[in-house]
Design a protein around this motif. Structure first.
Motif, PDB file in Angstrom:
ATOM      1  N   ARG A  28       4.404   7.500  -8.993  1.00  0.00           N
ATOM      2  CA  ARG A  28       5.744   6.631  -9.082  1.00  0.00           C
ATOM      3  C   ARG A  28       6.965   6.825  -8.473  1.00  0.00           C
ATOM      4  N   ILE A  29       7.214   5.746  -7.929  1.00  0.00           N
ATOM      5  CA  ILE A  29       8.601   5.864  -6.798  1.00  0.00           C
ATOM      6  C   ILE A  29       9.793   5.243  -7.536  1.00  0.00           C
ATOM      7  N   GLY A  30       9.985   5.230  -8.745  1.00  0.00           N
ATOM      8  CA  GLY A  30      11.243   4.562  -9.276  1.00  0.00           C
ATOM      9  C   GLY A  30      10.789   4.720 -10.532  1.00  0.00           C
ATOM     10  N   GLY A  32      13.482   2.663 -13.711  1.00  0.00           N
ATOM     11  CA  GLY A  32      14.587   2.231 -13.851  1.00  0.00           C
ATOM     12  C   GLY A  32      15.149   2.367 -15.633  1.00  0.00           C
ATOM     13  N   THR A  33      16.700   1.744 -15.397  1.00  0.00           N
ATOM     14  CA  THR A  33      16.369   1.361 -17.256  1.00  0.00           C
ATOM     15  C   THR A  33      15.212   0.007 -17.386  1.00  0.00           C
ATOM     16  N   PHE A  34      14.603  -0.952 -16.643  1.00  0.00           N
ATOM     17  CA  PHE A  34      14.152  -1.618 -17.138  1.00  0.00           C
ATOM     18  C   PHE A  34      13.079  -1.258 -16.747  1.00  0.00           C
ATOM     19  N   SER A  35      12.157  -0.592 -15.563  1.00  0.00           N
ATOM     20  CA  SER A  35      10.574  -0.670 -15.352  1.00  0.00           C
ATOM     21  C   SER A  35      10.899   0.572 -14.512  1.00  0.00           C
ATOM     22  N   ILE A  94       3.882  -1.159  -7.557  1.00  0.00           N
ATOM     23  CA  ILE A  94       3.319  -2.147  -8.626  1.00  0.00           C
ATOM     24  C   ILE A  94       5.008  -1.420  -9.794  1.00  0.00           C
ATOM     25  N   LYS A  95       5.307  -3.136  -9.780  1.00  0.00           N
ATOM     26  CA  LYS A  95       6.494  -2.944 -10.547  1.00  0.00           C
ATOM     27  C   LYS A  95       5.986  -2.586 -12.742  1.00  0.00           C
ATOM     28  N   LYS A  96       6.475  -1.775 -13.206  1.00  0.00           N
ATOM     29  CA  LYS A  96       5.973  -2.351 -14.236  1.00  0.00           C
ATOM     30  C   LYS A  96       6.944  -2.405 -15.252  1.00  0.00           C
ATOM     31  N   VAL A 122      14.429 -10.199   2.514  1.00  0.00           N
ATOM     32  CA  VAL A 122      14.204 -10.280   0.548  1.00  0.00           C
ATOM     33  C   VAL A 122      13.240  -9.299   0.319  1.00  0.00           C
ATOM     34  N   CYS A 123      12.404  -8.510  -0.670  1.00  0.00           N
ATOM     35  CA  CYS A 123      10.772  -8.134  -0.950  1.00  0.00           C
ATOM     36  C   CYS A 123      10.629  -9.325  -1.514  1.00  0.00           C
ATOM     37  N   PRO A 124       9.090  -9.603  -0.666  1.00  0.00           N
ATOM     38  CA  PRO A 124       8.896 -10.836  -1.879  1.00  0.00           C
ATOM     39  C   PRO A 124       8.331 -10.374  -2.309  1.00  0.00           C
ATOM     40  N   ILE A 138       3.846  -7.736  -8.402  1.00  0.00           N
ATOM     41  CA  ILE A 138       3.251  -6.377  -7.099  1.00  0.00           C
ATOM     42  C   ILE A 138       3.616  -6.825  -5.777  1.00  0.00           C
ATOM     43  N   LEU A 139       5.265  -6.410  -4.990  1.00  0.00           N
ATOM     44  CA  LEU A 139       4.917  -6.284  -4.303  1.00  0.00           C
ATOM     45  C   LEU A 139       4.473  -5.519  -2.663  1.00  0.00           C
ATOM     46  N   PRO A 140       5.064  -6.150  -1.551  1.00  0.00           N
ATOM     47  CA  PRO A 140       3.855  -4.885  -0.568  1.00  0.00           C
ATOM     48  C   PRO A 140       5.543  -4.034  -0.717  1.00  0.00           C
ATOM     49  N   TYR A 141       4.575  -2.864  -0.142  1.00  0.00           N
ATOM     50  CA  TYR A 141       5.866  -1.323  -0.522  1.00  0.00           C
ATOM     51  C   TYR A 141       6.922  -1.557   1.334  1.00  0.00           C
ATOM     52  N   PHE A 142       7.771  -1.181   0.498  1.00  0.00           N
ATOM     53  CA  PHE A 142       8.821  -1.178   2.146  1.00  0.00           C
ATOM     54  C   PHE A 142       9.237   0.551   2.232  1.00  0.00           C
ATOM     55  N   ARG A 143       8.447   1.189   2.976  1.00  0.00           N
ATOM     56  CA  ARG A 143       9.027   2.334   3.124  1.00  0.00           C
ATOM     57  C   ARG A 143      10.985   2.454   3.214  1.00  0.00           C
ATOM     58  N   HIS A 144      11.568   3.068   2.905  1.00  0.00           N
ATOM     59  CA  HIS A 144      12.432   3.887   2.590  1.00  0.00           C
ATOM     60  C   HIS A 144      13.404   5.018   2.092  1.00  0.00           C
ATOM     61  N   SER A 145      14.644   5.238   2.664  1.00  0.00           N
ATOM     62  CA  SER A 145      15.280   6.771   2.120  1.00  0.00           C
ATOM     63  C   SER A 145      15.800   6.327   0.884  1.00  0.00           C
ATOM     64  N   THR A 186      20.160   0.787  -5.030  1.00  0.00           N
ATOM     65  CA  THR A 186      19.050   1.180  -5.189  1.00  0.00           C
ATOM     66  C   THR A 186      18.333   0.656  -5.033  1.00  0.00           C
ATOM     67  N   ASN A 187      19.069  -0.878  -4.965  1.00  0.00           N
ATOM     68  CA  ASN A 187      18.590  -1.993  -5.130  1.00  0.00           C
ATOM     69  C   ASN A 187      18.242  -2.694  -3.458  1.00  0.00           C
ATOM     70  N   PHE A 188      18.958  -2.104  -2.694  1.00  0.00           N
ATOM     71  CA  PHE A 188      18.966  -2.422  -1.734  1.00  0.00           C
ATOM     72  C   PHE A 188      18.128  -1.478  -0.543  1.00  0.00           C
ATOM     73  N   VAL A 200      15.945  -5.980  -3.203  1.00  0.00           N
ATOM     74  CA  VAL A 200      15.228  -5.954  -4.164  1.00  0.00           C
ATOM     75  C   VAL A 200      15.713  -6.251  -5.963  1.00  0.00           C
ATOM     76  N   ASP A 201      15.029  -6.041  -6.824  1.00  0.00           N
ATOM     77  CA  ASP A 201      15.367  -5.693  -8.120  1.00  0.00           C
ATOM     78  C   ASP A 201      16.155  -7.452  -8.315  1.00  0.00           C
ATOM     79  N   PHE A 202      15.706  -8.350  -9.346  1.00  0.00           N
ATOM     80  CA  PHE A 202      16.440  -9.408  -9.414  1.00  0.00           C
ATOM     81  C   PHE A 202      16.372  -9.975 -11.018  1.00  0.00           C
TER      82      PHE A 202
HETATM   83  P1  ADP Z   1      14.830  -1.808 -11.496  1.00  0.00           P
HETATM   84  O1  ADP Z   1      14.504  -3.437 -12.326  1.00  0.00           O
HETATM   85  O2  ADP Z   1      14.382  -0.874 -13.042  1.00  0.00           O
HETATM   86  O3  ADP Z   1      15.852  -1.047 -11.678  1.00  0.00           O
HETATM   87  P2  ADP Z   1      14.049  -2.017  -9.268  1.00  0.00           P
HETATM   88  O4  ADP Z   1      12.806  -3.229  -8.937  1.00  0.00           O
HETATM   89  O5  ADP Z   1      15.410  -2.043  -8.814  1.00  0.00           O
HETATM   90  O6  ADP Z   1      13.797  -1.540 -10.722  1.00  0.00           O
HETATM   91  O7  ADP Z   1      12.684  -0.876  -8.353  1.00  0.00           O
HETATM   92  C1  ADP Z   1      13.093   0.933  -8.761  1.00  0.00           C
HETATM   93  C2  ADP Z   1      13.129   1.695  -7.474  1.00  0.00           C
HETATM   94  O8  ADP Z   1      11.570   0.940  -7.338  1.00  0.00           O
HETATM   95  C3  ADP Z   1      13.900   1.069  -5.925  1.00  0.00           C
HETATM   96  O9  ADP Z   1      15.072   1.668  -6.303  1.00  0.00           O
HETATM   97  C4  ADP Z   1      12.642   1.379  -5.541  1.00  0.00           C
HETATM   98  O10 ADP Z   1      13.017   2.579  -4.844  1.00  0.00           O
HETATM   99  C5  ADP Z   1      11.328   1.283  -5.943  1.00  0.00           C
HETATM  100  N1  ADP Z   1      11.070  -0.145  -5.447  1.00  0.00           N
HETATM  101  C6  ADP Z   1      10.962  -1.125  -6.417  1.00  0.00           C
HETATM  102  N2  ADP Z   1      10.369  -2.135  -5.150  1.00  0.00           N
HETATM  103  C7  ADP Z   1      10.045  -0.975  -4.068  1.00  0.00           C
HETATM  104  C8  ADP Z   1       9.607  -1.640  -3.054  1.00  0.00           C
HETATM  105  N3  ADP Z   1       8.664  -3.369  -2.952  1.00  0.00           N
HETATM  106  N4  ADP Z   1       8.852  -0.347  -2.209  1.00  0.00           N
HETATM  107  C9  ADP Z   1       9.172   0.819  -1.886  1.00  0.00           C
HETATM  108  N5  ADP Z   1       9.526   1.134  -3.394  1.00  0.00           N
HETATM  109  C10 ADP Z   1      10.211   0.039  -3.960  1.00  0.00           C
END
Ligand code: ADP
Ligand code: MG
Length: 397
Positions: A28-30, A32-35, A94-96, A122-124, A138-145, A186-188, A200-202
């Motif tokens: 699990r990487i994230g 949030g309120t919606f996913s 994978i955004k559930k 913009v993450c496609p 399903i989005l391409p995974y983007f490495r980030h800190s 958290t959305n960039f 991300v996160d539209f």
């Molecule tokens: P929410 O609507 O729940 O805020 P987001 O689309 O913002 O969902 O995603 C939540 C978190 O998941 C992001 O802050 C990020 O850490 C991680 N995440 C989302 N999309 C990606 C991605 N394409 N690659 C890597 N991490 C991602």
């Protein structure tokens, strides 16, 4: 906690038929309120060639070549080329989306993402699945800190590169007349090592003008004044009017506290893409002042107090009147003319406001910040103009 994550991953894998053949869930990487978002390996990547690629030079995501399901002969070909190069795993996010989200909200997010495909920074969206009420994107995974790990150590050129990447994304989103509405760290997703970022996160995004009623801020000053006069001098009663006949104002206020533009707080009914520019300004202020979160309000009234404290009562009243709001306050910490960003940044980075000065490139950053956090949205810089600003030009290679 860990048990719950594993249980949730198990549930997700069982929800969609054939999931395990397509994806290997990693972690699990994230949340949030919606996913909830997971990192996974795309197991069919090589055979279907269905992943997007990021061109490092143009920062553009390119869609996979349109190929039909591999036929017998091409499958053999794929097999040969595969055995020649070592297979590098392809990762996806994978955004559930929580099943409690409204169907129209989910559709809106997927539709806008689809419209934004090929947009710079913009993450496609690769694809999406639905089983009964469960939707996954399903989005391409983007490495980030994590923003908290790097924002304190950024030099001014680092900040310029970060902001240029963010404004590149905003310019392409805004050029399609879409407001993101939830610009925040958290959305960039940003990778300080490669100095690349994606938006991300539209989930809260909307088309400009979609949910609008005329607001006086779009009138010319004379018309606006004439519309306001009854509100100021009429009735001649002080305090809250007992029988207020004005229609109640309903405006979209979606977003994250601390990042909402003044016009959102003043319930402007004709919000534009400029609300994203304000939020991007708040990110810049956060980095320059090394304070996160910079604004820490619990609600909109507190948010107004925070902004008024910085900008001063006078400018806040002008901003309120722009959207037909009267603002009165007796809060002692709100001065008449507020503080300058230069002073705030010197103070918050333990420098002496009287003796010290900002460095030249910091001054450029502050000039840019003033253009982003301009209270009047019509005078605030646009994303496209921003890319021409001297500060963001520091971020050009
Ligand atoms: P929410 O609507 O729940 O805020 P987001 O689309 O913002 O969902 O995603 C939540 C978190 O998941 C992001 O802050 C990020 O850490 C991680 N995440 C989302 N999309 C990606 C991605 N394409 N690659 C890597 N991490 C991602
Ligand atoms: Mg988010």
């Amino acid at each position: 906690e860990d048990d719950r994550v594993i249980e949730d991953m198990e549930k997700l894998q069982n929800c969609f038929a054939g999931f395990r053949q397509k994806y290997r869930l990693i972690k699990r990487i994230g949340e949030g309120t919606f996913s909830t978002v997971y990192k996974a390996e795309d197991l069919l990547y090589d055979s279907y060639d269905n992943s997007w690629d990021l061109d490092r030079e143009t920062e553009k995501w390119t869609p996979p070549p349109l190929k039909s399901f591999p036929s017998q002969s091409s499958a053999t070909l794929d097999y040969q080329s595969q055995s020649q190069r070592r297979r590098r795993p392809k990762y996806v996010a994978i955004k559930k989306i929580y099943v409690t989200s409204s169907p129209s909200r989910i559709l809106n997010e997927l539709e806008l993402l689809h419209d934004l495909r090929g947009c710079q920074s913009v993450c496609p969206l690769i694809t999406a699945f639905r089983w009964t009420d469960q939707v996954v994107a399903i989005l391409p995974y983007f490495r980030h800190s994590d923003f908290r790990e790097y924002f304190r150590n950024m030099t001014v050129p680092d900040i310029a590169i970060y902001m240029r990447s963010l404004f590149t994304a905003l310019a392409s989103v805004h050029s399609r007349n879409i407001l993101h509405r939830d610009i925040k760290p958290t959305n960039f997703l940003y990778d300080p090592a490669s100095r690349r970022g994606v938006l991300v996160d539209f989930g809260l995004a909307e088309r400009e003008g979609y949910d609008c009623k005329p607001c006086v801020c779009h009138d010319d000053p004379a018309t606006r004044k004439s519309k306001l006069r009854p509100l100021i001098n009429g009735e001649a009663k002080k305090g809250y009017p007992r029988e207020d006949t004005r229609p109640s104002r309903r405006a979209n206020r979606a977003g994250t506290r601390g990042f909402r533009a003044p016009e959102v707080l003043f319930k402007c009914t004709e919000q534009t893409t400029k609300i994203d520019i304000w939020s991007a300004g708040v990110i810049l202020l956060t980095i320059l002042s090394r304070r996160f979160p910079f604004f820490n309000s619990a609600d909109d009234v507190e948010a107004m107090i925070e902004i008024a404290t910085i900008f001063g009562r006078r400018r806040m009243q002008v901003a309120a009147l722009l959207h037909g709001c009267m603002l009165e306050t007796t809060i002692p910490t709100i001065g008449t003319s507020g503080f300058s960003f230069e002073g705030i940044i010197l103070w918050s980075t333990s420098r002496n406001e009287q003796k010290d000065q900002l460095a030249d490139d910091e001054k450029l950053a502050v000039d840019f910040l003033n253009r982003c956090m301009e209270m009047d949205p019509s005078r605030r810089i646009s994303a496209e103009e921003a890319l021409e600003h001297e500060f963001l030009r520091l971020g050009l290679d």
